[in-house]
Write an enzyme that holds these catalytic residues in place. Structure first.
Site, mmCIF file in Angstrom:
data_model
loop_
_atom_site.group_PDB
_atom_site.id
_atom_site.type_symbol
_atom_site.label_atom_id
_atom_site.label_comp_id
_atom_site.label_asym_id
_atom_site.label_seq_id
_atom_site.Cartn_x
_atom_site.Cartn_y
_atom_site.Cartn_z
ATOM 1 N N VAL A 1 0.625 -1.128 -0.111
ATOM 2 C CA VAL A 1 -0.113 0.053 -0.006
ATOM 3 C C VAL A 1 1.004 1.146 0.009
ATOM 4 O O VAL A 1 1.772 1.391 0.923
ATOM 5 C CB VAL A 1 -0.947 -0.106 1.331
ATOM 6 C CG1 VAL A 1 -1.759 1.329 1.348
ATOM 7 C CG2 VAL A 1 -1.772 -1.286 1.216
ATOM 8 N N ASP B 1 -12.104 -9.711 8.527
ATOM 9 C CA ASP B 1 -10.628 -9.744 8.981
ATOM 10 C C ASP B 1 -10.379 -8.430 9.791
ATOM 11 O O ASP B 1 -9.393 -7.554 9.434
ATOM 12 C CB ASP B 1 -9.707 -9.957 7.822
ATOM 13 C CG ASP B 1 -8.360 -10.189 8.075
ATOM 14 O OD1 ASP B 1 -8.153 -10.583 9.356
ATOM 15 O OD2 ASP B 1 -7.245 -9.842 7.358
ATOM 16 N N LYS C 1 -3.382 0.475 -3.235
ATOM 17 C CA LYS C 1 -3.121 -0.837 -3.196
ATOM 18 C C LYS C 1 -2.721 -1.418 -4.496
ATOM 19 O O LYS C 1 -3.398 -1.586 -4.945
ATOM 20 C CB LYS C 1 -4.359 -1.420 -2.158
ATOM 21 C CG LYS C 1 -3.970 -2.807 -2.003
ATOM 22 C CD LYS C 1 -5.420 -3.338 -0.950
ATOM 23 C CE LYS C 1 -5.253 -4.846 -0.402
ATOM 24 N NZ LYS C 1 -6.396 -5.462 0.210
#
Length: 418
Positions: free
Chosen positions: A1, A151, A16
């Site tokens: 990133v 996540d 990204k």
């Protein structure tokens, strides 16, 4: 990133970029992993109720989803839309015109990563309020939207200077159905009310138990896990300890973990871990329970209003204590009074429209051959500051024309049906 600047607007963005050549490496690893899994299929099926190959397939599916940055851009936009009305949550914008399958361009988030817990504690932020924002946002994802961050590790969550919580990295998200969201709400309510029989029924609806399973032996085990959970210290009870105890039941009873809920459990455990890092005395359920209670009492969703009625009646009897518990819990989670005007107004409408509910309430007031005036007085006292009587009367009068038309239509339908 990488951090970059958009030439046209001067906005700071995060770009990204997928590591070159990573896709064939991942495919090769998954192929080898799946071959190895075949050697453990028998053990896996005996222990988990599914083949090890299926576990690898589920893992691989989620991993490959993270390689498609166009899908991640869509996920970001969905999350941003969901939290548009929430001033405590920051979801970055995304620039689709600068995105591709291997490049993602999104808003740069300037805050403190939750990997740096010491900096958050030493900042001017209200750490307790930040933690509550995080828990509430996680519960909204799970119980309201049905679309949740799969996540939420500390590196993907930021504390902003103004106290908001910000999420990044939306490659791994998951969904649950509307029906399952409602059952999850039921399960929390049943836990609060120590209703372990219906909690066992929730496990069947969610797929943890097969239909037709004899739940009688499981009920005492569930009671042992959940009993006296509220108010206990962190060392005695938290979500991680619940999960650990529940995992033991998997080996004692015919309980199976549906694949979609393995991600839910992982997500909740990760978020609780972040909270515990910031405050080791944090108690996950002390925020979760009040949130669910407040939703049941004040949410505009008619399905949840119907759920509230189901919660308050058991075996045809009105559960006075449950209503008191819900109101007390909801207020404890808000730190202020509740706005129950909409709930009371909807309750009046239901009473006028639903003959069965009117009969049930009449029975509730006269159960056990006595008038339950003391219970009514206690409830009125409890919600005195939560209901604006003047506004309630005005709203009810404003609703009368539409309500009258609906009553006449229902009456004519019954006459014609007869």
């Amino acid at each position: 990133v990488y951090k970059a600047v958009l030439r046209k607007t001067g906005e700071d963005v995060a770009v990204k970029v997928q590591r070159p050549g990573v896709e064939p490496i991942i495919f090769t690893d998954l192929f080898l992993f799946r071959i190895l899994a075949t050697f453990f299929d028998k053990v896996s099926f005996e222990r988990l109720g599914c083949k090890a190959e299926l576990v690898v397939d589920e893992f691989g599916e989620k991993l490959l989803e993270e390689l498609d940055y166009l899908q991640e851009a869509t996920n970001i936009q969905d999350f941003r839309k969901n939290f548009m009305d929430d001033p405590t949550v920051k979801i970055p914008w995304v620039r689709r015109e600068y995105c591709g399958r291997r490049v993602l361009t999104m808003e740069w988030i300037d805050g403190i990563r939750c990997t740096n817990a010491e900096s958050i504690r030493n900042s001017d932020l209200d750490v307790q309020e930040f933690i509550r924002c995080g828990v509430r946002s996680g519960l909204r994802q799970l119980l309201e939207f049905g679309l949740f961050h799969g996540d939420p590790h500390p590196g993907n969550i930021f504390a902003l200077r103004d106290g908001r919580i910000a999420y990044v990295d939306f490659g791994n998200v998951a969904q649950i159905s509307q029906e399952n969201k409602q059952v999850l709400v039921d399960a929390v309510v049943h836990a609060v009310n120590n209703d372990y029989v219906n909690m066992a029924g929730d496990f069947i609806k969610l797929g943890f138990l097969a239909p037709g399973t004899d739940v009688e032996p499981i009920i005492p085990a569930l009671e042992k896990i959940w009993k006296d959970s509220l108010g206990q210290s962190l060392e005695v009870f938290n979500f991680r300890s619940v999960t650990a105890k529940f995992n033991k039941l998997v080996y004692q009873y015919p309980i199976r973990i549906p694949e979609r809920y393995s991600l839910v459990i992982r997500s909740l455990l990760t978020q609780e871990g972040i909270c515990l890092t910031l405050d080791r005395d944090f108690h996950f359920l002390e925020v979760a329970y009040p949130y669910v209670a407040r939703r049941l009492l004040t949410d505009e969703d008619p399905v949840l209003r119907e759920r509230l009625i189901q919660v308050l009646f058991q075996d045809g009897k009105f559960q006075w204590k449950r209503l008191e518990n819900l109101i007390t819990l909801a207020r404890s989670g808000s730190g202020s009074t509740l706005d129950l005007n909409e709930t009371v107004r909807d309750g009046v409408k239901l009473l006028l429209m639903d003959d069965r509910l009117r009969s049930q309430l009449l029975m509730a007031f006269t159960e056990e051959d006595r008038l339950h005036l003391e219970e009514v007085r206690s409830l009125v006292e409890l919600v005195r500051d939560d209901v604006d009587a003047g506004r309630l009367v005005q709203d009810t009068i404003a609703d009368l024309p539409a309500l009258s038309r609906q009553l006449m239509a229902d009456w004519s339908d019954r006459v014609l049906a007869a």
